[in-house]
Design a protein around this motif. Structure first.
Motif, PDB file in Angstrom:
ATOM      1  N   LEU A  19       0.867  -1.160   0.000  1.00  0.00           N
ATOM      2  CA  LEU A  19       0.000   0.000   0.000  1.00  0.00           C
ATOM      3  C   LEU A  19       0.910   1.218   0.000  1.00  0.00           C
ATOM      4  N   TYR A  20       0.547   2.259  -0.700  1.00  0.00           N
ATOM      5  CA  TYR A  20       1.307   3.507  -0.674  1.00  0.00           C
ATOM      6  C   TYR A  20       0.348   4.616  -0.262  1.00  0.00           C
ATOM      7  N   SER A  21       0.871   5.606   0.464  1.00  0.00           N
ATOM      8  CA  SER A  21       0.006   6.660   1.001  1.00  0.00           C
ATOM      9  C   SER A  21       0.730   7.992   1.032  1.00  0.00           C
ATOM     10  N   GLY A  22      -0.058   9.064   0.928  1.00  0.00           N
ATOM     11  CA  GLY A  22       0.451  10.428   1.050  1.00  0.00           C
ATOM     12  C   GLY A  22      -0.326  11.137   2.139  1.00  0.00           C
ATOM     13  N   SER A  23       0.301  12.133   2.773  1.00  0.00           N
ATOM     14  CA  SER A  23      -0.308  12.748   3.945  1.00  0.00           C
ATOM     15  C   SER A  23      -0.068  14.252   4.020  1.00  0.00           C
ATOM     16  N   GLU A  24      -0.901  14.901   4.819  1.00  0.00           N
ATOM     17  CA  GLU A  24      -0.726  16.317   5.143  1.00  0.00           C
ATOM     18  C   GLU A  24       0.606  16.568   5.842  1.00  0.00           C
ATOM     19  N   ASP A  25       1.215  15.531   6.424  1.00  0.00           N
ATOM     20  CA  ASP A  25       2.498  15.707   7.111  1.00  0.00           C
ATOM     21  C   ASP A  25       3.671  15.853   6.146  1.00  0.00           C
ATOM     22  N   GLY A  26       3.400  15.780   4.825  1.00  0.00           N
ATOM     23  CA  GLY A  26       4.445  15.980   3.823  1.00  0.00           C
ATOM     24  C   GLY A  26       5.233  14.730   3.501  1.00  0.00           C
ATOM     25  N   THR A  27       4.718  13.574   3.897  1.00  0.00           N
ATOM     26  CA  THR A  27       5.438  12.336   3.599  1.00  0.00           C
ATOM     27  C   THR A  27       4.611  11.414   2.714  1.00  0.00           C
ATOM     28  N   ILE A  28       5.347  10.552   2.020  1.00  0.00           N
ATOM     29  CA  ILE A  28       4.779   9.466   1.236  1.00  0.00           C
ATOM     30  C   ILE A  28       5.356   8.203   1.848  1.00  0.00           C
ATOM     31  N   LYS A  29       4.496   7.246   2.132  1.00  0.00           N
ATOM     32  CA  LYS A  29       4.972   6.024   2.763  1.00  0.00           C
ATOM     33  C   LYS A  29       4.562   4.818   1.925  1.00  0.00           C
ATOM     34  N   LEU A  30       5.472   3.844   1.881  1.00  0.00           N
ATOM     35  CA  LEU A  30       5.237   2.569   1.219  1.00  0.00           C
ATOM     36  C   LEU A  30       5.134   1.523   2.316  1.00  0.00           C
ATOM     37  N   TRP A  31       4.025   0.789   2.320  1.00  0.00           N
ATOM     38  CA  TRP A  31       3.747  -0.184   3.366  1.00  0.00           C
ATOM     39  C   TRP A  31       3.759  -1.597   2.791  1.00  0.00           C
ATOM     40  N   ASP A  32       4.543  -2.487   3.388  1.00  0.00           N
ATOM     41  CA  ASP A  32       4.469  -3.915   3.083  1.00  0.00           C
ATOM     42  C   ASP A  32       3.406  -4.452   4.033  1.00  0.00           C
ATOM     43  N   LEU A  33       2.284  -4.901   3.509  1.00  0.00           N
ATOM     44  CA  LEU A  33       1.140  -5.261   4.340  1.00  0.00           C
ATOM     45  C   LEU A  33       1.358  -6.502   5.194  1.00  0.00           C
ATOM     46  N   ARG A  34       2.498  -7.152   5.044  1.00  0.00           N
ATOM     47  CA  ARG A  34       2.831  -8.287   5.899  1.00  0.00           C
ATOM     48  C   ARG A  34       3.512  -7.847   7.184  1.00  0.00           C
ATOM     49  N   ASN A  35       3.844  -6.557   7.290  1.00  0.00           N
ATOM     50  CA  ASN A  35       4.537  -6.016   8.457  1.00  0.00           C
ATOM     51  C   ASN A  35       3.710  -4.912   9.090  1.00  0.00           C
TER      52      ASN A  35
END
Length: 101
Positions: A19-35
């Motif tokens: 999953l990938y996400s963007g936020s008001e905090d100015g970051t983009i995060k890539l999530w491995d859904l197994r962790n």
């Protein structure tokens, strides 16, 4: 551990592993859904309004509150490959002419 402000955009990789996400905090995060925590984080330096995964390459494309579109390299250092300022009134035309669409 994750975003420190509202999530504004997210999506899933085709096979559903990431999953990938963007936020008001100015970051983009890539999530491995197994962790339980994110696997990579990128600093856009401005509130992120949208994120998309480019499926034919290892890249995330983001748009931020400052009108910048950035292409983030997932295969190497995670640096962004440049940015383009796009005005909201002609964003589709400019993005297309710059090879972003």
């Amino acid at each position: 551990e994750g975003h420190t402000s509202s999530v504004t955009s997210f999506g899933f990789q085709r096979d559903g592993r990431y999953l990938y996400s963007g936020s008001e905090d100015g970051t983009i995060k890539l999530w491995d859904l197994r962790n339980p925590t994110y696997s990579r984080s990128f600093d856009a330096k401005a509130p992120v309004r949208s994120v998309a995964l480019r499926v034919d390459r290892d890249e995330i494309i983001s748009g931020d509150a400052n009108g910048q579109v950035k292409v983030w390299d997932l295969s190497g250092s995670g640096n962004h490959n440049g940015s383009n300022s796009i005005s909201s009134s002609s964003s589709r035309h400019n993005a297309k002419s710059q090879g972003l669409l």
